[in-house]
Write an enzyme that holds these catalytic residues in place. Structure first.
Site, short mmCIF file in Angstrom:
data_model
loop_
_atom_site.label_atom_id
_atom_site.label_comp_id
_atom_site.label_asym_id
_atom_site.label_seq_id
_atom_site.Cartn_x
_atom_site.Cartn_y
_atom_site.Cartn_z
N LEU A 9 0.72 -1.33 0.34
CA LEU A 9 0.38 0.03 -0.21
C LEU A 9 0.88 1.02 0.08
CD1 LEU A 9 -3.04 -0.95 2.26
CD2 LEU A 9 -2.13 -1.60 -0.07
N ARG A 16 2.44 14.69 5.36
CA ARG A 16 3.10 15.21 6.33
C ARG A 16 4.79 15.12 6.08
NH1 ARG A 16 3.16 12.85 11.88
NH2 ARG A 16 2.39 11.29 11.84
N LYS A 23 6.55 9.48 -0.83
CA LYS A 23 7.11 9.28 0.42
C LYS A 23 7.89 7.58 0.65
CE LYS A 23 4.06 6.93 4.41
NZ LYS A 23 3.66 8.10 5.40
N GLN A 73 -5.18 3.68 -7.35
CA GLN A 73 -6.55 3.56 -6.17
C GLN A 73 -7.06 5.33 -6.00
OE1 GLN A 73 -5.44 3.51 -1.85
NE2 GLN A 73 -7.82 3.11 -1.07
N GLY A 102 4.62 0.86 1.60
CA GLY A 102 5.05 1.12 1.22
C GLY A 102 5.62 2.18 2.35
N ARG A 316 34.27 9.64 -5.85
CA ARG A 316 33.06 10.13 -6.54
C ARG A 316 32.93 8.79 -7.28
NH1 ARG A 316 33.46 15.31 -9.22
NH2 ARG A 316 31.79 14.35 -10.24
N TYR A 349 42.97 17.28 -8.14
CA TYR A 349 41.52 16.42 -8.67
C TYR A 349 41.81 15.52 -9.83
CZ TYR A 349 37.71 15.66 -11.48
OH TYR A 349 36.35 15.35 -12.59
N ASN A 360 53.89 8.86 -8.88
CA ASN A 360 53.28 9.45 -7.74
C ASN A 360 53.18 10.99 -8.79
OD1 ASN A 360 54.20 11.69 -5.63
ND2 ASN A 360 55.24 10.19 -4.91
#
Ligand code: UD1
Ligand code: CA
Length: 447
Positions: A9, A16, A23, A73, A102, A316, A349, A360
């Site tokens: 469900l 809320r 949700k 529904q 759910g 990442r 980076y 290195n």
């Protein structure tokens, strides 16, 4: 063994949460709560999974990508009415049905199995209700049990004071045979305080038919629902607490467990040390004998044994550290492979890069991988040495054993074992600074 189908469900409005995101798609440990639940269901090898949805159908469709069916529904007339919407999807299905929510994502597979097993008990119950005893049962439907059988299910709003004093509460989850379920649901009315079609009424109707209904009790955590952001955070906290204990049980040292955050799929080997304040996003795999120093943020990374990361490292997606390689402070890696024993110890980076074993990478080295439109690759050979503050403008390759002088901006390939020095030659004017200082001091004094 009978077939199992799950009805989940998820048609409630979830107001809320105050969110545009459905949700059940709000994440816990980096994964939508609904997916945690579907994973637990999957272990039962279900014949069918039907998610009942109201608004936000497109969002669920996109998230589920065919892993479960959806039934609409509209309007939402209560939990009984919601389950009825799965009838068409389950036509021809003759096995056991598990009804789940759910927004109750951490029901263990073993609890689901216990419910199904109980459904096949000698007393052949019509309905198995998953119940629990919260400290404060206010708001929950109550499960009134006498002599091991449920004699009544009653919602808070319909309960007498005597019934409200009962602590045993309805989690909402049930197991029912498909043949019983839809026949019982057809007889449910909305004659109650909320004018809703209550799923719980199937118990009362089966009782009236003289059929037994029983409760299986479980730990409150297993059936905790999420209705607000505060409950979402609380659930995240609970999940993390358990995951940290499991990590330590598995041979991982956490110096300050409460400050380490795992993702649902984090894999960690033995004798790994994780210092305080480390965050894992999804897709991280760490082999044995790795040290993750404090304040590192790691996602989508594969780290081989003996490697060292951080402090303050950012790995990442697509970061691969081979054995005994090292990423130091303020180094960011994305879609890059650091070969065996290679090192990038400070302020770098490294994106879209292949770095050979033993290379290195000096402080401040940047792979310039993006021109605003496309990404390009940097290849650094085994044992190469990249001097500090070098910009490697991709696509570019540095041969094995080559040395790039500090401060170089490399725009063309460098041959193996060569020295590339790409910076203006240093000039010196003897005594110039002293003469300059004296002249300027005199000028300022007005002489
Ligand atoms: C329900 C139970 C109650 C139980 C409580 C546990 C009934 C009548 N009551 O209460 O006994 O203690 O759960 O949390 O079953 N949903 C739909 N369509 C609807 C209504 C609800 O899909 O028309 C879904 C919601 O998205 C949610 C779940 O059903 O996942 C429960 O709905 P909610 O309104 O929270 O439950 P209650 O009716 O308050
Ligand atoms: Ca609820």
């Amino acid at each position: 063994m009978t077939d199992v189908a799950a009805i989940i469900l998820a048609a409630g409005k979830g107001t809320r949460m105050k969110s545009d995101l459905h949700k059940v798609l709000h994440p816990i440990a980096g994964r939508p709560m609904l997916m945690h639940l579907l994973d637990a269901v999957e272990a039962l090898k279900p014949a069918k999974k039907v998610v009942i949805v109201g608004s936000g159908k497109q969002q669920l469709e996109a998230a589920l990508t065919g892993t479960a069916e959806l039934a609409l529904q509209e309007p939402q007339l209560g939990t009984g009415h919601a389950v009825q919407q799965a009838e068409a999807a389950l036509s021809g299905f003759a096995g056991d049905v598990l009804i789940l929510y759910g927004d109750v994502p951490f029901v263990p597979t073993s609890t689901m199995q216990t419910m199904i097993d109980r459904l096949h008990g000698d007393d052949a119950p019509a309905v198995v209700v998953l119940a629990f005893e919260p400290e404060d049962p206010t708001g929950y439907g109550r499960v009134i049990v006498e002599g091991g059988k449920i004699v009544k299910m009653v919602e808070q709003k319909d309960a007498t004071d005597l019934e409200k004093a009962v602590k045993l509460s309805n989690s909402g989850l049930m197991a029912v045979k498909a043949a019983d379920l839809f026949a019982l649901l057809a007889r449910v009315t909305d004659d109650n305080a909320q004018k809703e079609y209550y799923l719980t009424d199937i118990v009362n109707i089966a009782n009236a038919d003289g059929r037994a209904c029983v409760a299986v009790t479980t730990d409150p955590f297993d059936v905790a629902g999420i209705n607000s952001r505060a409950q979402l955070a609380e659930m995240e906290g609970e999940w993390q607490k358990r995951r940290r204990l499991k990590a330590m049980d598995d041979g991982v040292s956490l110096i300050a467990p409460d400050t380490v955050w795992f993702a649902y799929d984090t894999v960690i080997g033995r004798d790994v040390t994780i210092e305080p304040n480390v965050f894992f996003g999804p897709g991280v795999s760490i082999a044995d004998n790795v040290v993750i120093h404090a304040f590192s943020h790691i996602e989508g990374a594969t780290i081989a044994s003996g490697a060292e990361v951080g402090p303050y490292a950012r790995l990442r997606p697509g970061a691969v550290l081979e054995e005994k390689s090292k990423i130091g402070n303020f180094v960011e890696m994305k879609k890059a492979r650091l070969g065996k024993g290679a090192k990038a110890n400070h302020l770098s980076y490294l994106g879209d890069a292949e770095i050979g074993a033993g290379a290195n990478i000096g402080a401040g080295t940047i792979t310039c991988n993006y021109d605003g439109f496309f990404k390009y690759k940097t290849v650094i050979g085994e044992g190469a040495f990249i001097g500090s503050n070098s910009a490697l403008v991709a696509p570019v390759s540095i041969g094995a054993g080559a040395i790039v002088g500090a401060g170089s901006t490399v725009t063309a390939d460098v041959s193996s074992d060569a020295l590339a020095l790409i910076r203006p030659e240093q000039k010196e004017k003897p005594g110039w600074a002293k003469r300059f200082r004296e002249a300027m001091t005199a000028k300022k004094a007005g002489k």
